[in-house]
Motif scaffolding. Structure first.
Motif, PDB file in Angstrom:
ATOM      1  N   ALA A 323       0.825  -1.205   0.000  1.00  0.00           N
ATOM      2  CA  ALA A 323       0.000   0.000   0.000  1.00  0.00           C
ATOM      3  C   ALA A 323       0.861   1.257   0.000  1.00  0.00           C
ATOM      4  CB  ALA A 323      -0.931  -0.015   1.214  1.00  0.00           C
ATOM      5  N   VAL A 324       1.937   1.239   0.794  1.00  0.00           N
ATOM      6  CA  VAL A 324       2.809   2.417   0.864  1.00  0.00           C
ATOM      7  C   VAL A 324       3.439   2.708  -0.491  1.00  0.00           C
ATOM      8  CG1 VAL A 324       4.934   3.321   1.887  1.00  0.00           C
ATOM      9  CG2 VAL A 324       3.262   2.131   3.324  1.00  0.00           C
ATOM     10  N   LEU A 325       3.928   1.665  -1.164  1.00  0.00           N
ATOM     11  CA  LEU A 325       4.562   1.854  -2.479  1.00  0.00           C
ATOM     12  C   LEU A 325       3.549   2.267  -3.532  1.00  0.00           C
ATOM     13  CD1 LEU A 325       7.555   1.540  -3.384  1.00  0.00           C
ATOM     14  CD2 LEU A 325       7.048   0.722  -1.084  1.00  0.00           C
ATOM     15  N   MET A 326       2.293   1.836  -3.380  1.00  0.00           N
ATOM     16  CA  MET A 326       1.281   2.279  -4.334  1.00  0.00           C
ATOM     17  C   MET A 326       1.038   3.778  -4.209  1.00  0.00           C
ATOM     18  SD  MET A 326      -1.773  -0.474  -4.956  1.00  0.00           S
ATOM     19  CE  MET A 326      -2.511   0.668  -6.103  1.00  0.00           C
ATOM     20  N   VAL A 327       0.964   4.265  -2.983  1.00  0.00           N
ATOM     21  CA  VAL A 327       0.722   5.698  -2.771  1.00  0.00           C
ATOM     22  C   VAL A 327       1.929   6.515  -3.218  1.00  0.00           C
ATOM     23  CG1 VAL A 327       0.244   7.468  -1.057  1.00  0.00           C
ATOM     24  CG2 VAL A 327      -0.916   5.253  -0.907  1.00  0.00           C
ATOM     25  N   LEU A 328       3.129   6.122  -2.780  1.00  0.00           N
ATOM     26  CA  LEU A 328       4.329   6.858  -3.143  1.00  0.00           C
ATOM     27  C   LEU A 328       4.653   6.715  -4.630  1.00  0.00           C
ATOM     28  CD1 LEU A 328       6.639   6.045  -0.086  1.00  0.00           C
ATOM     29  CD2 LEU A 328       5.222   8.066  -0.470  1.00  0.00           C
ATOM     30  N   GLY A 329       4.431   5.508  -5.152  1.00  0.00           N
ATOM     31  CA  GLY A 329       4.743   5.273  -6.559  1.00  0.00           C
ATOM     32  C   GLY A 329       3.875   6.078  -7.492  1.00  0.00           C
ATOM     33  N   ALA A 330       2.629   6.338  -7.098  1.00  0.00           N
ATOM     34  CA  ALA A 330       1.741   7.131  -7.959  1.00  0.00           C
ATOM     35  C   ALA A 330       2.315   8.527  -8.179  1.00  0.00           C
ATOM     36  CB  ALA A 330       0.352   7.222  -7.333  1.00  0.00           C
ATOM     37  N   ALA A 331       2.947   9.094  -7.132  1.00  0.00           N
ATOM     38  CA  ALA A 331       3.536  10.425  -7.274  1.00  0.00           C
ATOM     39  C   ALA A 331       4.767  10.415  -8.173  1.00  0.00           C
ATOM     40  CB  ALA A 331       3.907  10.968  -5.891  1.00  0.00           C
ATOM     41  N   CYS A 332       5.442   9.271  -8.255  1.00  0.00           N
ATOM     42  CA  CYS A 332       6.659   9.175  -9.077  1.00  0.00           C
ATOM     43  C   CYS A 332       6.353   8.869 -10.542  1.00  0.00           C
ATOM     44  CB  CYS A 332       7.576   8.089  -8.519  1.00  0.00           C
ATOM     45  SG  CYS A 332       8.163   8.407  -6.839  1.00  0.00           S
ATOM     46  N   CYS A 333       5.133   8.457 -10.851  1.00  0.00           N
ATOM     47  CA  CYS A 333       4.829   8.030 -12.217  1.00  0.00           C
ATOM     48  C   CYS A 333       4.903   9.157 -13.256  1.00  0.00           C
ATOM     49  CB  CYS A 333       3.453   7.362 -12.262  1.00  0.00           C
ATOM     50  SG  CYS A 333       3.462   5.699 -11.574  1.00  0.00           S
ATOM     51  N   PRO A 334       4.361  10.365 -12.990  1.00  0.00           N
ATOM     52  CA  PRO A 334       4.465  11.409 -14.016  1.00  0.00           C
ATOM     53  C   PRO A 334       5.904  11.735 -14.422  1.00  0.00           C
ATOM     54  CG  PRO A 334       2.768  11.979 -12.434  1.00  0.00           C
ATOM     55  CD  PRO A 334       3.473  10.789 -11.890  1.00  0.00           C
ATOM     56  N   PRO A 335       6.857  11.976 -13.468  1.00  0.00           N
ATOM     57  CA  PRO A 335       8.229  12.222 -13.919  1.00  0.00           C
ATOM     58  C   PRO A 335       8.863  11.015 -14.590  1.00  0.00           C
ATOM     59  CG  PRO A 335       8.112  12.136 -11.515  1.00  0.00           C
ATOM     60  CD  PRO A 335       6.714  12.191 -12.021  1.00  0.00           C
ATOM     61  N   LEU A 336       8.485   9.805 -14.151  1.00  0.00           N
ATOM     62  CA  LEU A 336       9.024   8.604 -14.791  1.00  0.00           C
ATOM     63  C   LEU A 336       8.570   8.506 -16.242  1.00  0.00           C
ATOM     64  CD1 LEU A 336      10.635   5.953 -14.307  1.00  0.00           C
ATOM     65  CD2 LEU A 336       8.440   4.853 -13.795  1.00  0.00           C
ATOM     66  N   GLN A 337       7.298   8.834 -16.501  1.00  0.00           N
ATOM     67  CA  GLN A 337       6.811   8.801 -17.880  1.00  0.00           C
ATOM     68  C   GLN A 337       7.454   9.894 -18.725  1.00  0.00           C
ATOM     69  OE1 GLN A 337       2.718   8.039 -18.933  1.00  0.00           O
ATOM     70  NE2 GLN A 337       2.224   7.490 -16.830  1.00  0.00           N
ATOM     71  N   ARG A 338       7.698  11.060 -18.135  1.00  0.00           N
ATOM     72  CA  ARG A 338       8.362  12.112 -18.903  1.00  0.00           C
ATOM     73  C   ARG A 338       9.783  11.708 -19.276  1.00  0.00           C
ATOM     74  NH1 ARG A 338       5.485  15.558 -15.250  1.00  0.00           N
ATOM     75  NH2 ARG A 338       7.290  15.652 -13.840  1.00  0.00           N
ATOM     76  N   ARG A 339      10.430  10.947 -18.412  1.00  0.00           N
ATOM     77  CA  ARG A 339      11.818  10.555 -18.665  1.00  0.00           C
ATOM     78  C   ARG A 339      11.910   9.353 -19.604  1.00  0.00           C
ATOM     79  NH1 ARG A 339      16.713  11.515 -16.454  1.00  0.00           N
ATOM     80  NH2 ARG A 339      18.267   9.842 -16.495  1.00  0.00           N
ATOM     81  N   LEU A 340      11.088   8.338 -19.365  1.00  0.00           N
ATOM     82  CA  LEU A 340      11.189   7.087 -20.115  1.00  0.00           C
ATOM     83  C   LEU A 340      10.124   6.925 -21.193  1.00  0.00           C
ATOM     84  CD1 LEU A 340      11.880   4.590 -17.169  1.00  0.00           C
ATOM     85  CD2 LEU A 340      13.551   5.784 -18.605  1.00  0.00           C
ATOM     86  N   GLY A 341       9.061   7.731 -21.140  1.00  0.00           N
ATOM     87  CA  GLY A 341       7.943   7.530 -22.047  1.00  0.00           C
ATOM     88  C   GLY A 341       7.026   6.437 -21.527  1.00  0.00           C
ATOM     89  N   PRO A 342       5.817   6.348 -22.067  1.00  0.00           N
ATOM     90  CA  PRO A 342       4.882   5.308 -21.605  1.00  0.00           C
ATOM     91  C   PRO A 342       5.446   3.895 -21.735  1.00  0.00           C
ATOM     92  CG  PRO A 342       3.735   6.948 -22.919  1.00  0.00           C
ATOM     93  CD  PRO A 342       5.192   7.268 -23.042  1.00  0.00           C
ATOM     94  N   ARG A 343       6.130   3.610 -22.844  1.00  0.00           N
ATOM     95  CA  ARG A 343       6.652   2.249 -23.035  1.00  0.00           C
ATOM     96  C   ARG A 343       7.674   1.901 -21.958  1.00  0.00           C
ATOM     97  NH1 ARG A 343       9.441   2.011 -28.388  1.00  0.00           N
ATOM     98  NH2 ARG A 343       7.299   2.254 -29.136  1.00  0.00           N
TER      99      ARG A 343
END
Length: 489
Positions: A323-343
């Protein structure tokens, strides 16, 4: 479409409705599990009847999600969301006052209908309120709220049932759904342009829009409802024959729907949406990921309680890293997608999810909290990355005229996957009885790891870094805005 003068305020209200609505539905699903034993004792009923409080809801939701999304496309996502949220609040209050199990089951089915109206609209509202290149942040916030609700559900539900009884669990969702239902009515729906073919059909746009595709809606509802019912029934001992009938009927309804869709002038499932590679890949990734996650949690929960002898609270605490990683990971997803792209982001999520299942597949009778927590953390990080990325791809690449149908398909994958995963796990546990619930001695988790790995080829079909993929870039959005119609359906 030019934004309204109060666009920032409208977007804020829309985001509040979307996040709260999705979180309440997630919370409802987790707290009910803890309330069912008390409900059974209080209403003097059997386990089979109590199980229908879950099964009836799931069948109603799964069968109506796409149709509800289509209604949002036609009549406005905020209106459909308000109807679903206010209905959800009213029915929840009714369940809390129900005198017997029959009333509870009936009202749970009605609650499923309201949930089906509410869920696709939480995504459809975002698609119409935000430009495609700004959707990832709101979707990540929505996903984080779902993770937080899922984490808080068992603790909150246990406290409410212990202090006030099972009826308090259903009252929990009344104030927030009532509030966001009324809030949604204050948001002016953006103008929508009808699809091109609909405008041209029969020389009468109004008649074509009103007609819709009732036969397609009926066939899809039958196919999905029977599929979920069959999957829920399948794990029960000796239920193979009973489950085969609805599963076969579901397949027949699906084949009939495909043939009907080729001939219908305005099909419920628009071909332009289904032919979108990012949409199809996102749906496949969500189906595989949710199936692998739910099946793994099913096996591991039984292992912790039946083999290691932990009580429900102690077993739940072992999964707290998820649960903790789901909450924290959601905040990290937008910068991760900007860096790596959706794929790249989806591939990262798929690797993490598969690794988490493999770590848990090595658990034996002496496994400690560190091993379980490591696997749970990998599951949470991988699943949230896949969920945010795939959902953003589906909503972002869906034409705005079909945002509701896209949201309905996304929610269908998220509701069907868990039933598929639990059914797969239960069958494998029965086929390898010598292993019991010990993951290291059975076949269930290795097979579920293969299911999780199916997210990898699906991820490869998503756009890469900087790829618009049919609508992801500002230039593509600008090109579409100059067209007279949104999409050909």
């Amino acid at each position: 479409m030019s934004p309204a003068p109060d666009a920032p305020a409208a977007r804020a209200r829309t985001l509040a409705c979307s996040v709260t609505g999705a979180a309440v539905v997630a919370l409802d699903g987790t707290v009910l599990t803890l309330a069912q034993p008390a409900l059974q004792r209080d209403l003097h009923t059997g386990v089979a009847q109590v199980q229908w409080t879950s099964t009836g809801y799931l069948v109603a939701v799964a069968s109506l999600l796409v149709l509800a999304g289509r209604l949002g496309d036609r009549h406005g996502h905020h209106r459909v969301f308000a109807l679903g949220a206010l209905g959800f609040a009213a029915v929840s209050a009714g369940i809390a006052l129900a005198p017997g199990i029959g009333t509870v089951v009936l009202l749970r089915v009605l609650q499923g209908v309201c949930g089906a109206l509410l869920q696709p609209a939480t995504l459809g509202m975002l698609r119409t309120a935000y430009p495609p290149d700004r959707l990832t942040g709101p979707i990540a916030l929505r996903t984080g709220a779902i993770g937080l609700a899922a984490a808080a559900g068992p603790l909150l539900g246990g406290a409410l049932v212990s202090a006030y009884g099972w009826r308090a669990v259903f009252l929990l969702g009344v104030p927030p759904t009532l509030a966001v239902g009324l809030l949604a009515l204050t948001v002016r729906e953006p103008g929508r342009t009808p699809p091109a073919r609909t405008r041209a059909a029969a020389g009468s746009p109004t008649r074509a829009r009103a007609g819709g595709d009732p036969l397609g809606a009926l066939l899809l509802a039958a196919a999905l409802g029977l599929l979920v019912y069959g999957l829920v029934t399948l794990p029960h001992p000796g239920a193979g024959g009973r489950a085969a009938v609805p599963l076969a009927a579901s397949a027949a309804a699906a084949l009939t729907l495909v043939r009907h869709g080729r001939r219908a002038p305005d099909p419920l499932l628009p071909p332009a949406l289904l032919r979108s590679r990012p949409v199809a890949a996102g749906l496949g990734a969500l189906l595989a990921a949710s199936a692998a996650l739910s099946g793994t949690l099913f096996v591991t929960t039984y292992f912790l309680q039946e083999v290691q002898g932990l009580d429900p609270l102690a077993a739940g605490l072992r999964f707290l890293p998820l649960a903790v990683l789901m909450v924290l990971g959601a905040a990290c997803c937008p910068p991760l997608q900007r860096r790596l792209g959706p794929r790249g982001a989806a591939l990262t999520g798929g690797v993490l999810l598969t690794s988490g299942v493999l770590v848990l597949a090595r658990l034996d009778g002496g496994a400690g909290a560190v091993a379980t927590g490591t696997g749970a953390a990998l599951l949470g990080a991988g699943f949230v990355t896949l969920m945010v990325t795939a959902t953003a791809a589906i909503v972002r690449h869906a034409p705005e005229a079909h945002a509701g149908v896209a949201g309905g398909l996304q929610q269908t994958a998220m509701n069907t996957g868990p039933a598929l995963g639990v059914a797969t796990a239960a069958l494998l546990l029965a086929l390898v009885p010598g292993g019991g619930f010990v993951p290291a001695h059975g076949a269930a988790l290795p097979v579920l790891a293969l299911l999780a790995a199916l997210t990898l080829p699906a991820s490869l079909a998503l756009p890469g870094a900087g790829g618009g993929g049919g609508g992801g870039t500002r230039q593509a959005v600008a090109r579409r805005s100059r067209r007279p119609f949104c999409v050909r359906s």
